[in-house]
Write a protein that holds these residues in place. Structure first.
Motif, mmCIF file in Angstrom:
data_model
loop_
_atom_site.group_PDB
_atom_site.id
_atom_site.type_symbol
_atom_site.label_atom_id
_atom_site.label_comp_id
_atom_site.label_asym_id
_atom_site.label_seq_id
_atom_site.Cartn_x
_atom_site.Cartn_y
_atom_site.Cartn_z
ATOM 1 N N GLN A 1 23.112 13.888 0.215
ATOM 2 C CA GLN A 1 24.304 13.638 -0.581
ATOM 3 C C GLN A 1 24.967 12.386 -0.011
ATOM 4 O OE1 GLN A 1 25.184 15.562 -3.314
ATOM 5 N NE2 GLN A 1 26.678 13.968 -3.721
ATOM 6 N N LEU A 2 24.897 11.298 -0.742
ATOM 7 C CA LEU A 2 25.488 10.037 -0.317
ATOM 8 C C LEU A 2 26.770 9.788 -1.113
ATOM 9 C CD1 LEU A 2 22.186 7.952 -0.150
ATOM 10 C CD2 LEU A 2 23.371 9.085 1.728
ATOM 11 N N MET A 3 27.442 8.704 -0.794
ATOM 12 C CA MET A 3 28.714 8.400 -1.475
ATOM 13 C C MET A 3 28.546 8.278 -2.992
ATOM 14 S SD MET A 3 30.272 5.741 1.350
ATOM 15 C CE MET A 3 31.304 4.912 0.189
ATOM 16 N N THR A 4 27.366 7.868 -3.430
ATOM 17 C CA THR A 4 27.114 7.674 -4.863
ATOM 18 C C THR A 4 26.344 8.824 -5.499
ATOM 19 O OG1 THR A 4 25.173 6.352 -4.290
ATOM 20 C CG2 THR A 4 27.225 5.156 -4.712
ATOM 21 N N GLY A 5 26.268 9.950 -4.808
ATOM 22 C CA GLY A 5 25.602 11.110 -5.389
ATOM 23 C C GLY A 5 24.366 11.522 -4.611
ATOM 24 N N LEU A 6 23.626 12.460 -5.192
ATOM 25 C CA LEU A 6 22.427 12.997 -4.564
ATOM 26 C C LEU A 6 21.256 12.040 -4.746
ATOM 27 C CD1 LEU A 6 21.158 15.438 -3.091
ATOM 28 C CD2 LEU A 6 20.594 16.356 -5.349
ATOM 29 N N HIS A 7 20.561 11.762 -3.643
ATOM 30 C CA HIS A 7 19.384 10.893 -3.656
ATOM 31 C C HIS A 7 18.306 11.518 -2.781
ATOM 32 C CE1 HIS A 7 22.651 8.078 -4.619
ATOM 33 N NE2 HIS A 7 21.729 7.330 -5.206
ATOM 34 N N THR A 8 17.045 11.232 -3.112
ATOM 35 C CA THR A 8 15.944 11.509 -2.198
ATOM 36 C C THR A 8 15.710 10.212 -1.442
ATOM 37 O OG1 THR A 8 14.958 13.095 -3.731
ATOM 38 C CG2 THR A 8 13.538 12.234 -1.976
ATOM 39 N N VAL A 9 15.810 10.286 -0.114
ATOM 40 C CA VAL A 9 15.671 9.099 0.720
ATOM 41 C C VAL A 9 14.700 9.391 1.859
ATOM 42 C CG1 VAL A 9 18.001 8.279 0.188
ATOM 43 C CG2 VAL A 9 17.629 9.707 2.201
ATOM 44 N N ALA A 10 14.259 8.325 2.502
ATOM 45 C CA ALA A 10 13.396 8.435 3.682
ATOM 46 C C ALA A 10 13.890 7.412 4.697
ATOM 47 C CB ALA A 10 11.945 8.160 3.312
ATOM 48 N N ASP A 11 14.121 7.856 5.924
ATOM 49 C CA ASP A 11 14.559 6.923 6.957
ATOM 50 C C ASP A 11 13.500 5.849 7.170
ATOM 51 O OD1 ASP A 11 17.035 8.070 7.442
ATOM 52 O OD2 ASP A 11 16.304 9.328 9.075
ATOM 53 N N VAL A 12 13.954 4.646 7.528
ATOM 54 C CA VAL A 12 13.086 3.498 7.766
ATOM 55 C C VAL A 12 13.229 3.111 9.238
ATOM 56 C CG1 VAL A 12 12.707 1.071 7.203
ATOM 57 C CG2 VAL A 12 13.279 2.673 5.399
ATOM 58 N N TYR A 13 12.077 2.996 9.911
ATOM 59 C CA TYR A 13 12.026 2.689 11.336
ATOM 60 C C TYR A 13 11.331 1.352 11.554
ATOM 61 C CZ TYR A 13 12.600 7.768 11.548
ATOM 62 O OH TYR A 13 13.049 9.060 11.369
ATOM 63 N N CYS A 14 11.733 0.634 12.591
ATOM 64 C CA CYS A 14 11.023 -0.569 13.011
ATOM 65 C C CYS A 14 9.593 -0.177 13.408
ATOM 66 C CB CYS A 14 11.750 -1.214 14.185
ATOM 67 S SG CYS A 14 10.841 -2.600 14.905
ATOM 68 N N ASN A 15 8.630 -0.933 12.933
ATOM 69 C CA ASN A 15 7.220 -0.663 13.222
ATOM 70 C C ASN A 15 6.896 -0.824 14.707
ATOM 71 O OD1 ASN A 15 4.611 -0.007 12.230
ATOM 72 N ND2 ASN A 15 4.017 -2.149 12.410
ATOM 73 N N ASP A 16 7.636 -1.669 15.417
ATOM 74 C CA ASP A 16 7.338 -1.934 16.826
ATOM 75 C C ASP A 16 8.058 -0.987 17.781
ATOM 76 O OD1 ASP A 16 5.643 -3.955 16.107
ATOM 77 O OD2 ASP A 16 6.977 -5.585 16.703
ATOM 78 N N CYS A 17 9.398 -0.865 17.660
ATOM 79 C CA CYS A 17 10.153 -0.096 18.661
ATOM 80 C C CYS A 17 10.666 1.251 18.137
ATOM 81 C CB CYS A 17 11.322 -0.926 19.193
ATOM 82 S SG CYS A 17 12.668 -1.162 18.002
ATOM 83 N N ARG A 18 10.472 1.524 16.848
ATOM 84 C CA ARG A 18 10.866 2.793 16.211
ATOM 85 C C ARG A 18 12.381 2.986 16.081
ATOM 86 N NH1 ARG A 18 6.211 2.771 14.126
ATOM 87 N NH2 ARG A 18 4.575 4.033 15.004
ATOM 88 N N GLU A 19 13.137 1.916 16.210
ATOM 89 C CA GLU A 19 14.581 1.969 15.961
ATOM 90 C C GLU A 19 14.815 2.335 14.489
ATOM 91 O OE1 GLU A 19 18.702 1.295 16.859
ATOM 92 O OE2 GLU A 19 17.014 1.143 18.253
ATOM 93 N N VAL A 20 15.746 3.234 14.216
ATOM 94 C CA VAL A 20 16.101 3.555 12.827
ATOM 95 C C VAL A 20 16.931 2.393 12.292
ATOM 96 C CG1 VAL A 20 17.307 5.125 11.287
ATOM 97 C CG2 VAL A 20 16.082 6.039 13.255
ATOM 98 N N LEU A 21 16.465 1.769 11.224
ATOM 99 C CA LEU A 21 17.136 0.601 10.659
ATOM 100 C C LEU A 21 17.940 0.928 9.409
ATOM 101 C CD1 LEU A 21 14.183 -1.929 10.985
ATOM 102 C CD2 LEU A 21 16.097 -1.593 12.569
ATOM 103 N N GLY A 22 17.599 2.020 8.745
ATOM 104 C CA GLY A 22 18.263 2.382 7.496
ATOM 105 C C GLY A 22 17.433 3.411 6.760
ATOM 106 N N TRP A 23 17.343 3.266 5.440
ATOM 107 C CA TRP A 23 16.549 4.202 4.656
ATOM 108 C C TRP A 23 16.014 3.551 3.391
ATOM 109 C CZ3 TRP A 23 21.913 4.907 5.182
ATOM 110 C CH2 TRP A 23 22.666 4.734 4.032
ATOM 111 N N LYS A 24 15.046 4.227 2.780
ATOM 112 C CA LYS A 24 14.483 3.812 1.497
ATOM 113 C C LYS A 24 14.903 4.827 0.457
ATOM 114 C CE LYS A 24 10.183 2.798 -0.928
ATOM 115 N NZ LYS A 24 8.722 2.806 -0.874
ATOM 116 N N TYR A 25 15.374 4.325 -0.681
ATOM 117 C CA TYR A 25 15.693 5.198 -1.812
ATOM 118 C C TYR A 25 14.401 5.562 -2.530
ATOM 119 C CZ TYR A 25 20.694 4.097 -1.534
ATOM 120 O OH TYR A 25 22.009 3.964 -1.136
ATOM 121 N N GLU A 26 14.047 6.818 -2.514
ATOM 122 C CA GLU A 26 12.850 7.278 -3.222
ATOM 123 C C GLU A 26 13.191 7.749 -4.637
ATOM 124 O OE1 GLU A 26 9.881 6.902 -2.168
ATOM 125 O OE2 GLU A 26 10.093 6.615 -0.013
#
Length: 106
Positions: free
Chosen positions: A55-80
């Motif tokens: 549940q985001l500010m703009t409603g319900l979304h299916t999302v997936a967290d996005v990680y840096c390929n090298d260090c695995r830092e969470v950078l944000g998410w992808k809207y699915e």
């Protein structure tokens, strides 16, 4: 003589892995978990985690967290998936948090 510069990029703030092109910025007016975020049409050198409904500010979304390929830092998410018709334009796009990325070649 001016030096030739490559494309303007955004990199992971932790390891400087290149994760997005400035030309792929759709909007800088988004909100992430930790403050301002940018909406990108594409991201590169990232790993997309498992999908989940949020549940985001703009409603319900299916999302997936996005990680840096090298260090695995969470950078944000992808809207699915967006459940509200007015939010469908976000599907397949990426949120990268401003605090997690740095500018390169500016």
């Amino acid at each position: 003589m001016a030096e030739l510069m490559g494309p303007r990029l955004y990199s992971c703030c932790n390891c400087r892995n290149q994760v997005a092109l400035h030309d792929d910025v759709i909007s800088k007016a988004f909100q992430g978990r930790n403050g301002r975020a940018f909406l990108f049409s594409h991201a590169m050198n990232v790993v997309v985690g498992p999908k989940e409904d949020r549940q985001l500010m703009t409603g319900l979304h299916t999302v997936a967290d996005v990680y840096c390929n090298d260090c695995r830092e969470v950078l944000g998410w992808k809207y699915e998936r967006a459940y509200e018709e007015t939010q469908k334009y976000k599907e397949g796009k990426f949120i990268l948090e401003k605090s997690k990325i740095v500018k390169e070649n500016w």
